[in-house]
Design a protein around this motif. Structure first.
Motif, PDB file in Angstrom:
ATOM      1  N   LEU A 142      13.891  45.132  -6.578  1.00 60.43           N
ATOM      2  CA  LEU A 142      12.809  45.721  -5.799  1.00 60.43           C
ATOM      3  C   LEU A 142      11.891  46.575  -6.662  1.00 60.43           C
ATOM      4  CD1 LEU A 142      14.768  46.687  -2.558  1.00 60.43           C
ATOM      5  CD2 LEU A 142      13.233  44.751  -2.894  1.00 60.43           C
ATOM      6  N   ARG A 143      12.469  47.312  -7.609  1.00 58.21           N
ATOM      7  CA  ARG A 143      11.654  48.153  -8.489  1.00 58.21           C
ATOM      8  C   ARG A 143      10.813  47.317  -9.442  1.00 58.21           C
ATOM      9  NH1 ARG A 143      16.344  51.511  -8.673  1.00 58.21           N
ATOM     10  NH2 ARG A 143      16.970  50.500 -10.625  1.00 58.21           N
ATOM     11  N   SER A 144      11.334  46.168  -9.852  1.00 58.49           N
ATOM     12  CA  SER A 144      10.642  45.358 -10.854  1.00 58.49           C
ATOM     13  C   SER A 144       9.724  44.308 -10.236  1.00 58.49           C
ATOM     14  CB  SER A 144      11.665  44.652 -11.754  1.00 58.49           C
ATOM     15  OG  SER A 144      12.445  43.731 -11.005  1.00 58.49           O
ATOM     16  N   SER A 145       9.807  44.107  -8.921  1.00 60.67           N
ATOM     17  CA  SER A 145       9.018  43.064  -8.263  1.00 60.67           C
ATOM     18  C   SER A 145       7.588  43.518  -8.036  1.00 60.67           C
ATOM     19  CB  SER A 145       9.659  42.684  -6.925  1.00 60.67           C
ATOM     20  OG  SER A 145       8.813  41.819  -6.196  1.00 60.67           O
ATOM     21  N   GLN A 146       6.650  42.822  -8.648  1.00 63.41           N
ATOM     22  CA  GLN A 146       5.248  43.172  -8.470  1.00 63.41           C
ATOM     23  C   GLN A 146       4.797  42.938  -7.035  1.00 63.41           C
ATOM     24  OE1 GLN A 146       2.203  40.548  -9.603  1.00 63.41           O
ATOM     25  NE2 GLN A 146       0.749  42.137 -10.201  1.00 63.41           N
ATOM     26  N   VAL A 147       5.273  41.838  -6.428  1.00 64.06           N
ATOM     27  CA  VAL A 147       4.814  41.520  -5.077  1.00 64.06           C
ATOM     28  C   VAL A 147       5.257  42.594  -4.086  1.00 64.06           C
ATOM     29  CG1 VAL A 147       6.810  40.070  -4.435  1.00 64.06           C
ATOM     30  CG2 VAL A 147       4.579  39.652  -3.391  1.00 64.06           C
ATOM     31  N   VAL A 148       6.445  43.181  -4.290  1.00 67.38           N
ATOM     32  CA  VAL A 148       6.905  44.259  -3.413  1.00 67.38           C
ATOM     33  C   VAL A 148       6.050  45.505  -3.603  1.00 67.38           C
ATOM     34  CG1 VAL A 148       8.801  45.845  -2.888  1.00 67.38           C
ATOM     35  CG2 VAL A 148       9.275  43.417  -3.232  1.00 67.38           C
ATOM     36  N   SER A 149       5.818  45.884  -4.856  1.00 69.70           N
ATOM     37  CA  SER A 149       5.052  47.109  -5.110  1.00 69.70           C
ATOM     38  C   SER A 149       3.623  46.997  -4.610  1.00 69.70           C
ATOM     39  CB  SER A 149       5.071  47.442  -6.604  1.00 69.70           C
ATOM     40  OG  SER A 149       4.453  46.418  -7.360  1.00 69.70           O
ATOM     41  N   ASP A 199      -4.689  32.732  -8.443  1.00 69.62           N
ATOM     42  CA  ASP A 199      -4.996  31.316  -8.651  1.00 69.62           C
ATOM     43  C   ASP A 199      -4.743  30.470  -7.411  1.00 69.62           C
ATOM     44  OD1 ASP A 199      -2.262  31.399  -8.553  1.00 69.62           O
ATOM     45  OD2 ASP A 199      -1.914  30.365 -10.458  1.00 69.62           O
ATOM     46  N   ASN A 200      -4.582  31.115  -6.280  1.00 70.69           N
ATOM     47  CA  ASN A 200      -4.397  30.467  -4.972  1.00 70.69           C
ATOM     48  C   ASN A 200      -2.981  29.951  -4.726  1.00 70.69           C
ATOM     49  OD1 ASN A 200      -5.957  30.148  -2.586  1.00 70.69           O
ATOM     50  ND2 ASN A 200      -5.902  27.919  -2.854  1.00 70.69           N
ATOM     51  N   THR A 201      -2.059  30.200  -5.648  1.00 70.52           N
ATOM     52  CA  THR A 201      -0.672  29.789  -5.452  1.00 70.52           C
ATOM     53  C   THR A 201       0.005  30.692  -4.431  1.00 70.52           C
ATOM     54  OG1 THR A 201      -0.508  28.996  -7.731  1.00 70.52           O
ATOM     55  CG2 THR A 201       1.560  29.467  -6.590  1.00 70.52           C
ATOM     56  N   ILE A 202       0.722  30.096  -3.488  1.00 72.85           N
ATOM     57  CA  ILE A 202       1.466  30.873  -2.486  1.00 72.85           C
ATOM     58  C   ILE A 202       2.753  31.375  -3.119  1.00 72.85           C
ATOM     59  CG2 ILE A 202       2.691  30.787  -0.289  1.00 72.85           C
ATOM     60  CD1 ILE A 202       0.697  28.643   0.620  1.00 72.85           C
ATOM     61  N   ILE A 203       2.944  32.689  -3.116  1.00 75.47           N
ATOM     62  CA  ILE A 203       4.141  33.267  -3.732  1.00 75.47           C
ATOM     63  C   ILE A 203       5.026  33.998  -2.720  1.00 75.47           C
ATOM     64  CG2 ILE A 203       3.083  33.482  -5.998  1.00 75.47           C
ATOM     65  CD1 ILE A 203       2.658  36.462  -5.395  1.00 75.47           C
ATOM     66  N   ALA A 204       4.523  34.197  -1.508  1.00 73.78           N
ATOM     67  CA  ALA A 204       5.291  34.927  -0.503  1.00 73.78           C
ATOM     68  C   ALA A 204       4.616  34.725   0.858  1.00 73.78           C
ATOM     69  CB  ALA A 204       5.358  36.422  -0.846  1.00 73.78           C
ATOM     70  N   ALA A 205       5.119  35.416   1.855  1.00 73.59           N
ATOM     71  CA  ALA A 205       4.507  35.385   3.186  1.00 73.59           C
ATOM     72  C   ALA A 205       4.753  36.729   3.858  1.00 73.59           C
ATOM     73  CB  ALA A 205       5.101  34.262   4.036  1.00 73.59           C
ATOM     74  N   ILE A 206       3.806  37.146   4.684  1.00 76.50           N
ATOM     75  CA  ILE A 206       3.987  38.371   5.471  1.00 76.50           C
ATOM     76  C   ILE A 206       3.920  38.004   6.946  1.00 76.50           C
ATOM     77  CG2 ILE A 206       3.234  40.035   3.756  1.00 76.50           C
ATOM     78  CD1 ILE A 206       0.457  39.995   4.974  1.00 76.50           C
ATOM     79  N   ASN A 207       4.673  38.747   7.753  1.00 66.65           N
ATOM     80  CA  ASN A 207       4.715  38.403   9.168  1.00 66.65           C
ATOM     81  C   ASN A 207       4.847  39.634  10.044  1.00 66.65           C
ATOM     82  OD1 ASN A 207       7.467  39.175   9.169  1.00 66.65           O
ATOM     83  ND2 ASN A 207       8.007  37.508  10.532  1.00 66.65           N
ATOM     84  N   MET A 208       4.654  39.405  11.324  1.00 67.86           N
ATOM     85  CA  MET A 208       4.985  40.369  12.369  1.00 67.86           C
ATOM     86  C   MET A 208       5.681  39.606  13.479  1.00 67.86           C
ATOM     87  SD  MET A 208       1.807  42.997  12.812  1.00 67.86           S
ATOM     88  CE  MET A 208       1.454  44.206  11.549  1.00 67.86           C
ATOM     89  N   GLY A 209       6.676  40.229  14.059  1.00 66.74           N
ATOM     90  CA  GLY A 209       7.416  39.585  15.128  1.00 66.74           C
ATOM     91  C   GLY A 209       7.720  40.559  16.243  1.00 66.74           C
ATOM     92  N   ALA A 210       8.056  40.015  17.392  1.00 65.02           N
ATOM     93  CA  ALA A 210       8.377  40.859  18.535  1.00 65.02           C
ATOM     94  C   ALA A 210       9.143  40.041  19.562  1.00 65.02           C
ATOM     95  CB  ALA A 210       7.109  41.432  19.160  1.00 65.02           C
TER      96      ALA A 210
END
Length: 261
Positions: A87-94, A220-231
Motif C-alpha cells: 500500500l505504501r509503495s503503490s502509486q495508484v493507491v497514493s 497512455d489510456n491503459t486500464i490499470i484499476a477501477a473505482i466504484n460505489m455500491g449500496a
C-alpha cells in the motif's frame, strides 16, 4: 567470439527459488479457513511434504510471521507488514486515495479502488464519509471478476477474441440467484459496458447489493484499476447510481489519468 546471451525465459527459470515459492504458497493457505491449522492440514493444503512444510513454518515463526503452541499454527499481525509495504509503495493507491475520500464525502457513500489479479478483483483502497469504515468491502477483499462491476470494466480492455477465451476458461460459479454465468452473455455485457464507459452490476456479486464502476486509466489510456460505489438495493436505485454516483466516479478517474505512470 562474443558470449551468447541466454533467453529471458531461461534466465527466469534458473533464477527461480523453489523454497521461496513453497513458503509463499504455504503462507497463503492460512487464508483458506479461519482459526489455527495443524502442520498436517497446512502441508496437505499446500501440497507439500510434511517435513518441508515443517521447515517452512519454523522459518516463518523465526521471522515473526507465524506463531505456534507446538501443535497449531497461526499467522501473526506481522504478516500485515507485507500488505502495508504494498500500500505504501503503490502509486495508484497514493494517487487515488484523496479522490476516493472526496467522492465518498460528496456522495455520502463508500467508494472503493480495485485491481485485477488473475480472474479475481482485489480491493486495495477505499474512502468513506468521515473516514468511518463501518460497512463496505474491506481492503484485501477478493471477488470473482466476471460478476463484479470493477471486474467487468477492467476485463473490458481485452480484445473481443481474448475476452471470449478468458471468460470461457475462468471459473464462473453463481454468487447469487441473479449471477450471470453464461460466457456468451457475459461477453455481450462486458462489450456493452466498454461502449458505455461504466458497468453497473445488480445483485450478481452479493445478495441485495448493487454497484457501479468506471475504469481508471493511466496517461497512455491503459486500464490499470477501477473505482466504484455500491449500496444496498433498498437504499439506492440503479437510476440514482447513474445520475448521482457515475459523474463523481468519472470525474475522479479523469482527474488522475495524467498522474499515473
Amino acid at each position: 567470439m562474443p558470449k551468447l546471451k541466454r533467453p529471458d525465459s531461461v534466465e527466469r527459470a534458473t533464477d527461480f527459488v523453489e523454497s521461496l515459492d513453497r513458503g509463499l504458497r504455504l503462507l497463503k493457505k492460512f487464508g483458506d479457513k479461519s482459526g489455527p491449522m495443524t502442520l498436517s492440514d497446512l502441508a496437505r493444503a499446500a501440497e507439500l511434504p510434511r517435513a518441508t512444510a515443517r521447515r517452512i513454518l519454523f522459518t516463518l515463526e523465526r521471522g515473526g510471521f507465524v506463531a505456534t503452541d507446538g501443535k497449531l499454527f497461526t499467522l501473526t499481525p506481522h504478516v500485515l507488514t507485507l500488505a502495508a509495504s504494498f500500500l505504501r509503495s503503490s502509486q495508484v493507491v497514493s494517487v487515488l486515495q484523496p479522490v476516493l475520500d472526496r467522492i465518498a464525502a460528496a456522495a455520502q457513500e463508500i467508494s472503493s479502488l480495485a485491481v485485477l489479479d488473475g480472474d479475481e478483483v482485489v480491493f486495495i483502497a477505499r474512502g468513506s464519509p468521515a473516514r468511518v469504515f463501518s460497512a463496505g468491502l474491506d481492503i484485501g477483499y477478493r471477488l470473482p471478476a466476471f460478476c463484479t462491476s470493477v471486474g467487468r470494466v477492467m476485463l473490458g480492455q481485452l480484445k473481443n477474441i481474448e475476452l471470449a477465451a478468458r471468460l470461457t476458461a475462468m471459473r464462473r460459479e453463481a454468487m447469487t440467484p441473479q449471477t450471470a454465468t453464461d460466457p456468451k452473455k457475459l461477453l455481450a455485457t462486458i462489450i456493452a459496458d466498454r461502449e458505455k464507459g461504466h458497468s453497473l452490476v445488480d445483485r450478481e456479486a452479493e445478495p441485495g447489493f448493487r454497484s457501479i464502476s468506471v475504469p481508471v486509466r493511466r496517461y497512455d489510456n491503459t486500464i490499470i484499476a477501477a473505482i466504484n460505489m455500491g449500496a444496498h438495493v433498498d437504499r439506492v436505485s440503479t437510476a440514482e447510481m447513474i445520475d448521482r454516483f457515475l459523474p463523481l466516479l468519472q470525474g475522479g478517474a479523469e482527474e488522475v489519468r495524467d498522474l499515473l505512470l
